[in-house]
Design an enzyme around this catalytic site. Structure first.
Site, PDB file in Angstrom:
ATOM      1  N   ASP A 235      30.607  50.426  21.251  1.00  0.00           N
ATOM      2  CA  ASP A 235      31.567  49.328  21.357  1.00  0.00           C
ATOM      3  C   ASP A 235      31.370  48.521  22.629  1.00  0.00           C
ATOM      4  OD1 ASP A 235      34.401  51.284  22.570  1.00  0.00           O
ATOM      5  OD2 ASP A 235      32.278  51.459  22.963  1.00  0.00           O
ATOM      6  N   ARG A 236      30.891  47.330  22.479  1.00  0.00           N
ATOM      7  CA  ARG A 236      30.820  46.401  23.596  1.00  0.00           C
ATOM      8  C   ARG A 236      30.320  45.065  23.089  1.00  0.00           C
ATOM      9  NH1 ARG A 236      33.836  45.221  26.678  1.00  0.00           N
ATOM     10  NH2 ARG A 236      34.118  47.414  27.158  1.00  0.00           N
TER      11      ARG A 236
END
Length: 350
Positions: A235-236
């Protein structure tokens, strides 16, 4: 098995929880005490702690510290107290899958056990230990996968990572950066995007690295054939564009995450709700200055864009499965069957 990380972003000595204040990095390594769920909630919201696994652990242990300081008249009273605090902690980061997984497990445990307060603290401590163990397994699995795919013409592998996925983002060791740590033990090199946290962590670990701007990655992949993989967390924002350029240049794009980061209840990544953060994070920049040599660091915010500029600031993006080479977890390395992954079946079988 790879070496233990030197950094400890989360320090638990029952009943005391302290965390490394990541808002001050890389200029100052300051630990702050988190005595209760309110302080834990604040640390998560303000990003004093960050990274999906770390968020879950800090939330669980913040409440463990608070529970340890309480006296309950009965198990029912303890249970009600714990569940209310867990509900409150769930509001700190609405898209953190690990956080909700931890809350669900802790509620289930306290619904069925006796001596609820003590059982809760034990379970929160076990989550800390399990996260470190899982990260070490991810590191070993991912490093072995990259080594197996290394062409004979490339004697020394270089890998690129993005954002921070190491000991600062987890209970210790790291996910994507854990793979890199394990790979480095076998003579790998690191190219990284992460001027504040990842650069700080790699320096502390003594792992040589080169800082690269997002916009330079495509040119870098074209010029250096020894870069064989881009390894990221789950997640990014920015992983999508890296996956596109990796596909174009024939470089493996690998996602590293514990199973708790994978929402197996979703049919597709299109169903993921993307958190949008304050526009000021784009239109302004923050840094630290000292009025005198050795003086106290003072955080200052500067306006970069014209005042009133509109900005779009999603925290995450969703990388299509067809661009991902493999997903590395503590249970093993999972590759696609055709154009899609079947993580539900693969994880169940692992």
């Amino acid at each position: 098995m790879s070496a233990q990380s030197r950094l400890q972003a989360i320090v638990w000595n029952r009943p005391k929880l302290t965390i490394l204040n990541q808002l001050l990095l890389p200029h100052s390594s300051e630990y702050i005490e988190i005595p209760d769920s309110a302080a834990g909630h604040h640390a998560i919201v303000t990003m004093q702690t960050r990274g999906a696994p770390a968020i879950a652990i800090v939330a669980a242990l913040a409440l463990a510290a608070e529970v340890s300081a309480q006296t309950f008249g009965s198990d029912d009273e303890a249970r009600q107290f714990i569940h209310a605090k867990l509900d409150y902690l769930s509001t700190s980061r609405p898209t953190a899958v690990n956080l909700f997984d931890a809350i669900t497990k802790l509620k289930k445990l306290t619904n069925t056990c006796s001596n609820v307060a003590a059982a809760y603290v034990d379970a929160a401590e076990q989550m800390l230990a399990d996260d470190i163990s899982d990260n070490k397994a991810i590191g070993a699995n991912g490093a072995a996968f990259i080594e197996r795919r290394r062409p004979e013409t490339v004697p020394r592998i270089k890998v690129l990572t993005h954002c921070n996925t190491g000991a600062l983002a987890t209970a210790g060791h790291g996910t994507a950066l854990g793979i890199i740590r394990s790979l480095y033990q076998k003579d790998g090199s690191v190219l990284e995007h992460g001027a504040r946290l990842t650069a700080y962590e790699l320096k502390e670990e003594g792992i040589p690295s080169t800082l690269v701007c997002d916009s330079a990655v495509s040119a870098l992949l074209r010029s250096d054939p020894s870069i064989r993989a881009i390894v990221v967390g789950a997640d990014r924002i920015g992983t999508y564009q890296l996956a596109i350029t990796a596909k174009f240049h024939g470089v493996d794009f690998i996602v590293a995450a514990p199973v708790t980061s994978i929402d197996l209840g979703l049919k597709s990544g299109r169903d993921i709700v993307i958190e949008e953060r304050n526009m000021d994070e784009i239109t302004q920049t923050a840094g630290f200055v000292s009025e005198s040599i050795g003086g106290e660091l003072v955080r200052q915010t500067l306006q970069v864009a014209p005042v009133g500029t509109n900005a779009w600031n999603p925290s995450f993006d969703v990388t299509p499965a067809e661009l991902i080479t493999a997903v590395v977890t503590e249970k093993g390395v999972f590759e696609k069957r055709g154009a899609e992954f079947d993580l539900v079946s693969d994880i169940a079988k692992a």
